[in-house]
Design a protein around this motif. Structure first.
Motif, mmCIF file in Angstrom:
data_model
loop_
_atom_site.group_PDB
_atom_site.id
_atom_site.type_symbol
_atom_site.label_atom_id
_atom_site.label_comp_id
_atom_site.label_asym_id
_atom_site.label_seq_id
_atom_site.Cartn_x
_atom_site.Cartn_y
_atom_site.Cartn_z
ATOM 1 N N ALA A 229 0.595 3.054 -6.143
ATOM 2 C CA ALA A 229 1.734 3.615 -6.879
ATOM 3 C C ALA A 229 1.636 5.132 -6.891
ATOM 4 C CB ALA A 229 1.749 3.057 -8.302
ATOM 5 N N LYS A 230 2.711 5.783 -6.432
ATOM 6 C CA LYS A 230 2.715 7.244 -6.335
ATOM 7 C C LYS A 230 3.525 7.861 -7.473
ATOM 8 C CE LYS A 230 3.368 6.588 -1.339
ATOM 9 N NZ LYS A 230 2.054 6.665 -0.767
ATOM 10 N N SER A 231 3.127 9.063 -7.874
ATOM 11 C CA SER A 231 4.007 9.899 -8.692
ATOM 12 C C SER A 231 4.956 10.564 -7.696
ATOM 13 C CB SER A 231 3.171 10.929 -9.452
ATOM 14 O OG SER A 231 2.544 11.815 -8.522
ATOM 15 N N THR B 78 6.302 -1.836 1.284
ATOM 16 C CA THR B 78 7.734 -1.787 0.930
ATOM 17 C C THR B 78 8.294 -0.379 0.878
ATOM 18 O OG1 THR B 78 7.264 -1.681 -1.451
ATOM 19 C CG2 THR B 78 7.694 -3.893 -0.496
ATOM 20 N N ASP B 79 7.456 0.628 0.482
ATOM 21 C CA ASP B 79 7.962 1.974 0.203
ATOM 22 C C ASP B 79 8.960 1.916 -0.968
ATOM 23 O OD1 ASP B 79 8.370 4.689 0.353
ATOM 24 O OD2 ASP B 79 9.584 4.643 2.174
ATOM 25 N N TYR B 80 8.766 0.961 -1.872
ATOM 26 C CA TYR B 80 9.659 0.794 -3.038
ATOM 27 C C TYR B 80 9.971 2.148 -3.683
ATOM 28 C CZ TYR B 80 10.877 -0.700 -7.820
ATOM 29 O OH TYR B 80 11.491 -0.866 -9.033
ATOM 30 N N ALA C 115 -0.552 10.664 4.077
ATOM 31 C CA ALA C 115 0.653 11.482 4.248
ATOM 32 C C ALA C 115 1.820 10.680 4.773
ATOM 33 C CB ALA C 115 0.371 12.657 5.196
ATOM 34 N N HIS C 116 3.033 11.060 4.289
ATOM 35 C CA HIS C 116 4.285 10.590 4.878
ATOM 36 C C HIS C 116 4.495 11.455 6.120
ATOM 37 C CE1 HIS C 116 5.048 9.096 0.812
ATOM 38 N NE2 HIS C 116 6.177 8.553 1.188
ATOM 39 N N VAL C 117 4.515 10.866 7.284
ATOM 40 C CA VAL C 117 4.731 11.649 8.509
ATOM 41 C C VAL C 117 5.691 10.924 9.448
ATOM 42 C CG1 VAL C 117 2.504 12.894 8.567
ATOM 43 C CG2 VAL C 117 2.675 10.631 9.600
ATOM 44 N N SER D 181 0.801 -1.233 0.000
ATOM 45 C CA SER D 181 0.000 0.000 0.000
ATOM 46 C C SER D 181 0.835 1.286 0.000
ATOM 47 C CB SER D 181 -0.940 -0.014 1.219
ATOM 48 O OG SER D 181 -0.181 -0.102 2.411
ATOM 49 N N HIS D 182 2.121 1.172 -0.330
ATOM 50 C CA HIS D 182 2.970 2.382 -0.369
ATOM 51 C C HIS D 182 4.177 2.116 -1.270
ATOM 52 C CE1 HIS D 182 5.085 5.795 2.124
ATOM 53 N NE2 HIS D 182 5.748 5.595 0.975
ATOM 54 N N THR D 183 4.128 2.583 -2.515
ATOM 55 C CA THR D 183 5.289 2.445 -3.412
ATOM 56 C C THR D 183 5.460 3.702 -4.259
ATOM 57 O OG1 THR D 183 4.437 1.552 -5.530
ATOM 58 C CG2 THR D 183 4.598 -0.017 -3.695
ATOM 59 N N HIS D 184 6.703 3.923 -4.703
ATOM 60 C CA HIS D 184 7.053 5.068 -5.573
ATOM 61 C C HIS D 184 7.735 4.511 -6.831
ATOM 62 C CE1 HIS D 184 7.184 8.077 -2.029
ATOM 63 N NE2 HIS D 184 7.299 6.926 -1.394
ATOM 64 N N PRO D 185 7.003 3.891 -7.744
ATOM 65 C CA PRO D 185 7.692 3.217 -8.853
ATOM 66 C C PRO D 185 7.999 4.106 -10.064
ATOM 67 C CG PRO D 185 5.345 2.764 -8.955
ATOM 68 C CD PRO D 185 5.549 3.677 -7.780
ATOM 69 N N ASP E 47 1.994 7.286 6.988
ATOM 70 C CA ASP E 47 3.040 6.331 6.651
ATOM 71 C C ASP E 47 4.391 6.734 7.240
ATOM 72 O OD1 ASP E 47 0.789 6.402 4.831
ATOM 73 O OD2 ASP E 47 1.824 4.923 3.615
ATOM 74 N N HIS E 48 5.161 5.763 7.620
ATOM 75 C CA HIS E 48 6.482 5.850 8.289
ATOM 76 C C HIS E 48 6.293 5.803 9.804
ATOM 77 C CE1 HIS E 48 9.400 6.460 5.017
ATOM 78 N NE2 HIS E 48 8.407 7.094 4.399
ATOM 79 N N LEU E 49 5.989 6.964 10.435
ATOM 80 C CA LEU E 49 5.736 7.011 11.890
ATOM 81 C C LEU E 49 6.900 6.489 12.738
ATOM 82 C CD1 LEU E 49 1.992 5.910 11.861
ATOM 83 C CD2 LEU E 49 2.838 8.176 12.449
HETATM 84 FE FE FE Z 1 7.336 6.787 0.647
#
Ligand code: FE
Ligand code: NIG
Length: 463
Positions: free
Chosen positions: A190-192, A365-367, A291-293, A121-125, A313-315
């Motif tokens: 998938a994030k831009s 993964t935060d790929y 949000a990435h926090v 549920s969190h990737t930057h491809p 996400d992160h925390l």
């Molecule tokens: Fe990320």
């Protein structure tokens, strides 16, 4: 490299895993053929993650350990959905199959472990190059933030993405999806976020859409225009936030290119006030937010909770009071320990404290090319166990059903129950605890994505 074989439930044959499965022309053609069935039998442990309807919702506390394991199990799928789940013997006794056995693609799982496909549920491809210089600088002692301040980091991925054509980006993204799938992932967010102009962010989202069209799994897109302030806006971050709010978000929404808007809310990126502004714009355009926090520093989370973020996400850094607040919300705490591992930081997110307080935790993964270049959910599960003291069962629930809730897909994905999407991952192990145990090992035998069976996912193209 082997070929990427696709097998649709419409194939008429019986096979064992050892048998060579027939090649299908393309996922689309295979999809449109007809609507027959897929039957997986002889499953050693089936992790159903089933839940009574009245208790449906993100898993918390002890609930995170309930995998709903069924032994000697079978799963019947048709039309991309799970039809029924039960004991192999009972399923084979079913009259329907006897009447028309040729209509069913039957796969003997040879007592392997089967679980719902991972929901990453969190990737930057949407990037072009690995960031090898950042990697070496960190090895030599520089921190992620120091590298970013010196012009490396996220900003150093931007030029190549701006220069890339949409098809070039699509290729990179698709290669990422395939690698994730080889490790058991069937749904990907998938994030831009490496374009940072209206044009390049929309191009990245369009490339994600194009890659998703060529991959039989499920993709949820997120606009991360607010990843960092680009060079040309240095000292004018408020103007850049304005561009995100008035152009990127409305255009992405209008063109149906994104379902969520994400913000990197942290030291060196965007402030709490910027994030509230961006969340308001997302809300006005009908998009969900996340949000990435807390990656570098603790941001107060309460002011953002009124926007009902799908996830934080992160925390790594989170205040005690916010942990209590989060426990009362459906916002998922998505932990990405691959980033902690790869950045070599000693502090990992306080998973135990979050879980014990009743926060719904997911793993992803935060790929991405900077902080977590891994496509492997099994490796993330292993990190969660060894470095965050999550039990294997908790890690599996966090990577499946809670990942699904983090994307608003909890009613469709993340468990093996009648009516849900036919997304499965088969692993060559006998006990589910082996999943995080054999770290950095690749034991996924095959996956089922929306009813399509994929094996031997090493090739770069469909056959
Ligand atoms: Fe990320
Ligand atoms: O989730 N922290 C922000 N974004 C990514 C890193 C992106 C990059 O370094 O390229 C993350 O860790």
């Amino acid at each position: 490299m082997g070929s990427w074989c696709i097998h649709h439930a419409s194939c008429m044959f019986r096979s064992s895993l050892a048998a060579k499965l027939p090649k299908m022309p393309s996922p689309k053609k295979a999809d449109s053929r007809n609507h027959r069935s897929l039957l997986l039998i002889n499953i050693g442990q089936l992790l159903t993650l089933r839940q009574p309807k009245e208790h449906r919702g993100p898993r918390r506390g002890r609930g995170l350990q309930e995998l709903g394991i069924l032994e000697d199990a079978a799963v019947l799928c048709a039309d991309g959905k799970i039809v029924s789940v039960g004991k192999t013997r009972e399923m084979l006794r079913d009259r329907g199959f006897k009447k028309n056995p040729g209509q069913v693609l039957e796969i003997d799982c040879q007592r392997q472990v089967v679980l719902p496909g991972f929901v990453d549920s969190h990737t930057h491809p949407a990037f072009i190059h690995p960031r090898l210089s950042d990697f070496e600088q960190r090895i030599s002692g520089a921190t992620y933030e120091e590298i970013a301040e010196a012009g490396g980091g996220i900003r150093s991925s931007v030029d190549a993405v701006r220069r890339a054509s949409q098809p070039e980006l699509r290729e990179m993204i698709l290669a990422g999806f395939r690698q994730m799938n080889e490790q058991g992932t069937t749904t990907i967010e998938a994030k831009s976020g490496y374009g940072l102009t209206v044009e390049s962010e929309l191009k990245s989202l369009a490339a994600i859409r194009d890659a998703a069209a060529d991959w039989p799994g499920t993709v949820i897109s997120t606009l991360l225009g607010a990843h960092v302030v680009p060079k040309e806006f240095q000292g004018r971050s408020s103007e850049y936030v304005g561009l995100v709010c008035t152009e990127m978000i409305p255009q992405a929404a209008k063109q149906k290119l994104a379902e969520f808007v994400d913000v990197f809310t942290d030291r060196g990126a965007f402030s709490l006030e910027d994030t509230e502004r961006i969340f308001r714009a997302a809300e006005a355009s009908g998009l969900g937010v996340r949000a990435h926090v807390g990656q570098m520093s603790a941001t107060p989370l309460e002011p953002l909770l009124c926007f009902h973020p799908a996830s934080f996400d992160h925390l790594d850094h989170v205040n005690e009071q916010d942990i209590g607040k989060l426990a009362g919300h459906n916002t998922i705490a998505t932990l990405v320990p691959g980033a902690n591992y790869f950045l070599g930081v000693e502090k990992f997110p306080p998973a135990r404290q979050l879980i014990d307080a009743g926060v719904a935790v997911a793993l992803a993964t935060d790929y991405n090319p900077g902080s977590s270049p891994t496509p492997s959910m099994p490796f993330v599960l292993s990190l969660a166990c060894t470095h965050m003291k999550m039990l294997p069962a908790e890690a599996i629930a966090a990577a499946t059903i809670n990942g699904a809730w983090a994307l608003g897909l909890g009613n469709r994905k993340g468990s093996v129950e009648a009516g849900k999407d036919a997304d499965l991952a088969v692993f060559e192990i006998q006990d589910y605890r082996e999943l995080p145990y054999w770290f950095a090992s690749s034991r996924c035998t095959f996956t089922v994505l929306n009813g399509l069976v994929l094996t031997d996912a090493g090739s770069s193209r469909w056959e």
